[in-house]
Design a protein around this motif. Structure first.
Motif, PDB file in Angstrom:
ATOM      1  N   ASP A  38     119.508  85.039  -3.984  1.00  0.00           N
ATOM      2  CA  ASP A  38     120.542  84.061  -2.011  1.00  0.00           C
ATOM      3  C   ASP A  38     118.804  83.536  -1.467  1.00  0.00           C
ATOM      4  O   ASP A  38     118.473  83.975  -1.392  1.00  0.00           O
ATOM      5  CB  ASP A  38     121.079  85.556  -1.439  1.00  0.00           C
ATOM      6  N   ARG A  39     119.538  82.222  -0.557  1.00  0.00           N
ATOM      7  CA  ARG A  39     118.327  81.483   0.014  1.00  0.00           C
ATOM      8  C   ARG A  39     118.123  82.258   1.682  1.00  0.00           C
ATOM      9  O   ARG A  39     119.060  82.726   1.907  1.00  0.00           O
ATOM     10  CB  ARG A  39     119.687  80.168   1.029  1.00  0.00           C
ATOM     11  N   ILE A  40     116.316  82.318   2.334  1.00  0.00           N
ATOM     12  CA  ILE A  40     116.032  82.971   2.771  1.00  0.00           C
ATOM     13  C   ILE A  40     115.857  81.676   3.690  1.00  0.00           C
ATOM     14  O   ILE A  40     115.384  80.550   3.710  1.00  0.00           O
ATOM     15  CB  ILE A  40     115.043  83.172   2.538  1.00  0.00           C
ATOM     16  N   LYS A  41     116.473  81.977   4.650  1.00  0.00           N
ATOM     17  CA  LYS A  41     116.486  80.900   6.016  1.00  0.00           C
ATOM     18  C   LYS A  41     115.632  80.717   6.266  1.00  0.00           C
ATOM     19  O   LYS A  41     114.319  81.251   6.830  1.00  0.00           O
ATOM     20  CB  LYS A  41     117.363  81.776   7.333  1.00  0.00           C
ATOM     21  N   ASP A  42     114.973  79.424   6.621  1.00  0.00           N
ATOM     22  CA  ASP A  42     113.970  78.283   7.627  1.00  0.00           C
ATOM     23  C   ASP A  42     113.458  78.603   6.762  1.00  0.00           C
ATOM     24  O   ASP A  42     111.523  78.447   6.813  1.00  0.00           O
ATOM     25  CB  ASP A  42     113.445  79.213   9.339  1.00  0.00           C
ATOM     26  N   GLU A  43     112.979  78.921   4.808  1.00  0.00           N
ATOM     27  CA  GLU A  43     112.413  78.801   4.023  1.00  0.00           C
ATOM     28  C   GLU A  43     112.659  78.111   2.900  1.00  0.00           C
ATOM     29  O   GLU A  43     113.269  78.048   2.257  1.00  0.00           O
ATOM     30  CB  GLU A  43     111.771  80.710   3.739  1.00  0.00           C
ATOM     31  N   ALA A  44     111.591  76.925   2.667  1.00  0.00           N
ATOM     32  CA  ALA A  44     111.574  75.825   2.050  1.00  0.00           C
ATOM     33  C   ALA A  44     110.767  75.107   1.218  1.00  0.00           C
ATOM     34  O   ALA A  44     109.702  75.200   2.648  1.00  0.00           O
ATOM     35  CB  ALA A  44     112.617  74.639   2.239  1.00  0.00           C
ATOM     36  N   ILE A  45     111.084  73.934   0.393  1.00  0.00           N
ATOM     37  CA  ILE A  45     109.445  73.267  -0.578  1.00  0.00           C
ATOM     38  C   ILE A  45     110.385  72.151  -0.497  1.00  0.00           C
ATOM     39  O   ILE A  45     111.170  72.187  -1.134  1.00  0.00           O
ATOM     40  CB  ILE A  45     109.196  74.352  -1.526  1.00  0.00           C
ATOM     41  N   THR A  46     110.048  71.013  -0.218  1.00  0.00           N
ATOM     42  CA  THR A  46     110.294  69.627  -0.249  1.00  0.00           C
ATOM     43  C   THR A  46     109.037  68.956  -1.076  1.00  0.00           C
ATOM     44  O   THR A  46     107.533  68.530  -0.805  1.00  0.00           O
ATOM     45  CB  THR A  46     110.331  68.609   0.823  1.00  0.00           C
ATOM     46  N   VAL A  47     108.993  68.494  -2.660  1.00  0.00           N
ATOM     47  CA  VAL A  47     108.321  67.785  -3.354  1.00  0.00           C
ATOM     48  C   VAL A  47     108.714  66.336  -3.654  1.00  0.00           C
ATOM     49  O   VAL A  47     109.695  66.287  -3.903  1.00  0.00           O
ATOM     50  CB  VAL A  47     108.110  68.490  -4.793  1.00  0.00           C
TER      51      VAL A  47
END
Length: 272
Positions: A38-47
């Motif tokens: 499940d997605r963790i809110k406000d946590e992401a990586i953009t490459v």
């Protein structure tokens, strides 16, 4: 650190990033997930091609690539000192939709200046200093409000493009029309909008993919109120690329000319 030092760090990071091309398999937008997926809110990586944005707790830290070899990358924080090494490890069966991202080493200000990177040997020797699980962001996107509207284009194929919410409609000079849905969106730098679009059932078992990038043309001071949009297709096809129905579309993998200018010229558009 004075303003000149910050400027020099930014210039050096930009120069290093220009020659450091990140592997297409790890590019794109990634959501950090928990053990259940499940997605963790406000946590992401953009490459992207040369840069990585890491979001933690809603705060974005921007990095430029200094060294890379496949899944192992060394990154420098833009405009600051230090470096971080990350390794992307595929955790699925070759589909490249799920990864574990391992932090191999992390030197901050005072320990290892960003202008003296040690290379990937330092990264590969380090142990696991923390691991997060990521999966590709779900497909679907909304066009930024800045480019929404109707645009009259120059060129020999596209007469008009209408952009609204998550759809882009093309009116060709031969009176054919085509409406596509926004599947993937990513910025290139601060000024270029890149999109991968889908049209379902172009033929019985095939969808169509069209990749477009847009940027606003800088105008002279006296004409700065005039908005001029330039657009370019950066996918193969005549005029659309055929893919299997329902096949995933990834901007950096599906779009053929994401790292080059492609075969199409830039076309200029004015708002209606």
């Amino acid at each position: 650190m004075n303003e000149f030092s910050v400027l020099m760090l930014a210039v050096l990071a930009s120069s290093a990033a220009a020659s450091c091309l990140l592997d297409k398999r790890i590019r794109g937008q990634w959501w950090v997930v928990d053990d259940n997926g499940d997605r963790i809110k406000d946590e992401a990586i953009t490459v992207s091609s040369h840069n990585v944005d890491i979001v933690r707790g809603g705060h974005v830290t921007k990095y430029s690539c200094s060294h890379t070899s496949g899944y192992l990358v060394q990154l420098q924080p833009i405009g600051s000192e230090g470096y971080i090494c990350l390794e992307f490890v595929p955790s699925d069966s070759g589909t490249h939709t799920e990864y574990s991202v391992i932090r191999r080493v992390h030197h901050t200000t005072g320990r290892m200046p960003v202008i003296q990177p040690t290379g990937l040997s330092q990264c590969s020797r380090a142990g696991d200093l923390g691991t997060v699980k990521v999966r590709r962001a779900d497909p679907g996107c909304t066009f930024p409000s800045a480019i929404q509207g109707k645009w009259t284009f120059s060129g020999t194929f596209i007469k008009e493009i209408s952009i609204e919410n998550s759809t882009l409609a093309i009116q060709a000079f031969d009176f054919n029309a085509m409406e596509l849905a926004c599947e993937r969106f990513q910025m290139k730098g601060n000024h270029t909008y890149m999109f991968a679009l889908r049209k379902e059932h172009v033929t019985k078992n095939k969808d169509g993919c069209l990749c477009f990038r847009f940027h606003f043309v800088p105008m002279p001071e006296d004409d700065r109120d005039i908005r001029v949009l330039a657009g370019q297709r950066f996918s193969a096809g005549t005029p659309i690329k055929l893919i299997d129905h329902g096949a995933p579309i990834y901007l950096h993998q599906t779009c053929d000319y994401v790292d080059s200018f492609g075969t199409d010229t830039w076309h200029v558009a004015l708002p209606q």
